[in-house]
Design an enzyme around this catalytic site. Structure first.
Site, mmCIF file in Angstrom:
data_model
loop_
_atom_site.group_PDB
_atom_site.id
_atom_site.type_symbol
_atom_site.label_atom_id
_atom_site.label_comp_id
_atom_site.label_asym_id
_atom_site.label_seq_id
_atom_site.Cartn_x
_atom_site.Cartn_y
_atom_site.Cartn_z
ATOM 1 N N LYS A 9 -45.721 -48.459 -16.895
ATOM 2 C CA LYS A 9 -46.312 -49.557 -17.666
ATOM 3 C C LYS A 9 -47.245 -50.368 -16.768
ATOM 4 O O LYS A 9 -46.874 -50.733 -15.649
ATOM 5 C CB LYS A 9 -45.169 -50.444 -18.178
ATOM 6 C CG LYS A 9 -45.564 -51.497 -19.196
ATOM 7 C CD LYS A 9 -44.288 -52.123 -19.799
ATOM 8 C CE LYS A 9 -44.567 -53.122 -20.896
ATOM 9 N NZ LYS A 9 -43.319 -53.594 -21.540
ATOM 10 N N GLU A 59 -39.351 -47.503 -25.701
ATOM 11 C CA GLU A 59 -39.365 -48.071 -24.353
ATOM 12 C C GLU A 59 -37.924 -48.340 -23.898
ATOM 13 O O GLU A 59 -37.155 -48.994 -24.621
ATOM 14 C CB GLU A 59 -40.136 -49.390 -24.412
ATOM 15 C CG GLU A 59 -40.223 -50.133 -23.097
ATOM 16 C CD GLU A 59 -40.949 -51.474 -23.240
ATOM 17 O OE1 GLU A 59 -41.006 -52.030 -24.367
ATOM 18 O OE2 GLU A 59 -41.471 -51.972 -22.215
ATOM 19 N N CYS A 93 -45.557 -50.329 -24.647
ATOM 20 C CA CYS A 93 -45.550 -51.664 -25.283
ATOM 21 C C CYS A 93 -46.769 -52.519 -24.922
ATOM 22 O O CYS A 93 -47.874 -52.220 -25.365
ATOM 23 C CB CYS A 93 -44.233 -52.357 -24.942
ATOM 24 S SG CYS A 93 -43.743 -53.590 -26.171
#
Lengths: 547, 547
Positions: free
Chosen positions: A112, A41, A148
């Site tokens: 994300k 990330e 994540c």
């Protein structure tokens, strides 16, 4: 399909350097016959870039870097984290993104969905969440690409935020055959087990393999442990990278097999390695070679010096003993012995004369007044000034040796023992300092026995002992864990079996010391709640006790 | 309907004290025939409570307080900001809420829709946004009740986040006859005008009066200016509270008239009053009476001392001159004259002897090496130690006098002139220091003329002048404003007509000094971007120049 997990160490802000490292690892993976290589990330910007994201030049450079990577390694699919502009005019300007590049082009961009905004995480400050998720097709497979927090949505296991949306569920509904999760997930004690349990549960529930790629390396307070892993649909570990070091491992989706590296066995070894990496990377990324440490003969400085030697090499650490008239002779001896055992240069610079000049200069002001903490603090601050002078003259960075128990209750001197460029042990409670010292001495007595066995003392007045002012560390550490890490209330802590008076007094000390901690050096985070960026407390406040 | 705007000063965390203050003002309003009294956003908890919100006891106490207020003042409608639990199990646990109480009960609860998370604001860390907004009926009127950011959604005027939703539009669709906006909106230079323009535009666009109620008082770095106001549907000011002080004003919805107080005329007067309030509240809320200031004879310490005297009274400020061999005689004279003009106790404590003892103690280590910044820093740190000793012995708080220009480029000594409990001028650029000094001297020469006219110098080596190391302050301040406040890139700043070499060197100094600023005392924020909590920068980072 052969997937390579590239667990690399990036530098925050250093787009050019990071891009070079990504290209280097991608080419290595391509050479080994990889079909796809995965980076973490925000690998291009480094994580967390914080308010560097306010600079348009910086964001533009990071976007240009994705294109550069695509062109530089056309022969292999690359998944890499970066920061993209929000295509919509509404909402936050930026998005936390993952690109898939292949044959010189950006084939897909995914965003994300779940943005962490708690503890040290500030992502809601910068990013707009994804409005939808889609599987990505590559090499004939449907890949569910997540970033994540997107996979950290197990309502049973975690308690931070119950998100409204589950990206993994959505992606498997879209028939994702594999979940690839790119992460910048910092180390804390006990998190590895939790994380693996969660990954296992997810893999079994959705019957997909999960490729979990995490960055390694330390950026300021945060230490990223790596520990990238592939979990098969049966919940078994199919590939595993090392911890606290760069790694490049392979995973074959056809056979369900991959490289499996050893990782440290226990928490204390992990904390030790985390702190070593934390120190090493702070120095390297700040461009500093040498550390100077005040070695008192006590256990905190002994541990901190040992960690520094492991991180920087014994040639790059200088120990300084600065005795006053309250220092016992054994203190200097213990400090000398420690430095000898570690192969570290050792200096003795007595402070008594300087301290006395302060007393003389202040004698008129202080006439007729009894000695108190003032005189103790002068000593601590003179020591800091000596270390800082060495730092200024020779370019050393002063290590701060304070532990979490002390700074919790303010048992420390601002600009004295609280000075330094990096606080190595600021998130390590005193009882864990002893455990780590035991680990250092596991095969050889590096830290002198006397240092380990004597009662902790600041040695700032005659026969001073920490426990004259504080509860025993066993008790103190329990209160700190409950109050600071777990946000428990006073009644609840009393319910754990600790005397109410001690709990109330300790909590009061913790609250009252906020102004000291505000000016602490950055410290390495190893517990779930460290002082500093992840614990934001007011100073000019009054926490009124219930009546 | 007679609406009272209760512009009060609350203490963060002090639920009991704040509740008492709210009840006191509500009763006063009731006695004066008020139908409704309005308090600010999170008046019960104080704003910003930060991670105190992690403590369940604290949140519970604040909810109980709303009920207590309702019961204590049944005779008047009360609108008050507090923190509520999110009724949904999903999303963040808390919501930023406003209650309307009447006849002993909570009649309505409304929630904040737009949560700021930028600069110093962290609300997304704690709160779930409202899922809907509804008008509230009271006294036969439809009230649109909004909380702070809810009205800051003018896409033309502001540039921070373009929100997806406009609560004011929605409420007026629901036929709100009046918008009541409760705020905890901190002061920054120039914001009042922007804010009033926006309110005016809103009022005209939606053809409703807007009651804008803001808190007053300082909490740590944030200074709340009050300046509560009622804008009529024609855009005219119908009522106005004072700035930087508590107030209780009335507004009659039937006549469209209310109290109108005077407010300061210009920016510099506002900044001065903001800083005075900032210092006064920091001391009061920390429970400290007296300040000690190092007075160098220079302009920064002269300004800081003058502000402290206005805030705390001349009996509560102690000035200390600490000459070294590099201090000019006029420095001590100027400092003495300043303290005399301010009626402040003045002490002279020379540091030369102490400094020499450091040199002796370090002579072996430094043998054969030329003097450099090391020796300069020793002096600054000895001065800090003297002030800190006085602080420890007598319970004074040390004021830090550093200005924003210095800390921007790191022209300051950690644990030396950077020490202190509160940084009064940390967000005031040097050129504005001069303007503020001019304001102090507007009717009488409080700050000695020589202090105003001599070239700025740290006086840490012979004939030192700031401009030997730094660009002229006119230029430096322009670069700082552009780079730090406005996030402009280097090319853009060069485009403003400043030499590229100077811009690049200055930006490099700003970036490189982050480690120093990290350990700065809390400072009072007056510009749109202050160092500290609202500017989050990495340290172990490398901002690579474009090639």
């Amino acid at each position: 399909m052969k997937i390579f997990l590239a667990q690399i160490n990036t530098v925050v802000g250093a787009v050019r350097t990071n891009t070079g490292r990504i290209i280097e690892f991608a080419r290595k993976a391509a050479k080994k016959g990889g079909d796809l290589v995965v980076f973490h990330e925000m690998a291009i910007t480094g994580y967390p870039p914080k308010d560097l994201l306010d600079k348009k030049e910086f964001v533009d450079d990071n976007i240009a870097a994705v294109e550069k990577i695509a062109r530089a390694c056309p022969e292999i699919g690359i998944i890499v984290g970066f920061v993209d502009y929000n295509p919509s005019a509404e909402g936050k300007r930026l998005m936390n993104a993952a690109a898939l590049t292949y044959k010189g082009e950006i084939v897909a961009k995914e965003y994300k969905s779940l943005l962490p905004f708690y503890d040290v995480f500030d992502e809601g400050r910068y990013f707009e969440p994804a409005s939808e998720v889609r599987v990505v097709e590559y090499g004939g497979r449907k890949i569910g690409l997540t970033i994540c927090e997107d996979i950290w949505n197990d309502k049973d296991a975690f308690n931070v935020t119950a998100y409204h949306f589950n990206p993994v569920e959505e992606l498997t509904k879209q028939c994702a055959e594999i979940i690839i999760s790119i992460n910048s997930s910092p180390f804390t004690i006990g998190k590895l087990g939790l994380k693996r349990d969660m990954l296992k549960k997810l893999a079994i529930e959705y019957n997909v393999p999960i490729v979990y790629l995490n960055q390694v390396g330390a950026n300021d307070s945060l230490i990223f442990d790596g520990a990238s892993v592939v979990i098969g649909p049966d919940g078994a570990i199919q590939a595993q990278a090392g911890m606290f070091e760069e790694d490049l491992i392979v995973y074959d989706t056809d056979t369900g097999k991959g490289d499996i590296r050893d990782i440290p066995a226990g928490d204390i070894e992990m904390v030790f390695k985390a702190l070593v990496l934390g120190v090493r990377d702070y120095f390297r990324k700040c461009g500093i070679e040498k550390a100077v440490v005040g070695v008192s003969g006590g256990i905190d400085s002994a541990l901190s010096t040992s960690i520094a030697v492991e991180a920087l090499g014994s040639d790059n650490v200088i120990g300084v003993s600065m005795p006053s008239k309250y220092s016992s002779k054994s203190s200097v001896d213990d400090a000398r012995k420690l430095c000898k055992n570690l192969g570290v240069e050792f200096k003795v610079i007595p402070i008594q004369k300087i301290v006395e000049t302060y007393h003389e200069s202040l004698s008129e002001e202080f006439k007729g007044l009894p000695q108190d903490v003032t005189e103790e603090n002068i000593q601590a601050r003179v020591r800091a000034n000596i270390l800082l002078a060495l730092s200024n003259k020779f370019g050393y960075l002063v290590l701060n040796n304070g532990n979490k128990s002390e700074s919790s209750v303010g048992y420390c001197t601002m600009y004295g023992d609280m000075a330094g460029g990096l606080a190595v042990l600021s998130d390590v409670p005193k009882m864990m300092v002893y455990e780590l010292a035991g680990f250092i001495n596991r095969s050889k007595a590096i830290i002198p026995k006397n240092t380990l066995t004597k009662a902790p003392s600041a040695e700032l007045k005659p026969d001073q002992k920490d426990e004259d002012s504080l509860p025993p560390y066993e008790v103190l550490d329990k209160i700190i864990t409950a109050y600071v890490e777990e946000s428990r209330g006073i009644d609840e802590i009393v319910g754990m079996g600790i005397e109410r008076e001690i709990v109330e007094k300790t909590v009061e000390m913790i609250n009252r010391s906020e102004f000291k901690r505000r000016q602490m050096p950055p410290g390495l985070k190893v517990t779930t709640k460290a002082y500093g960026f992840g614990r934001r407390m007011p100073i000019a406040a009054r926490i009124e006790r219930r009546r």
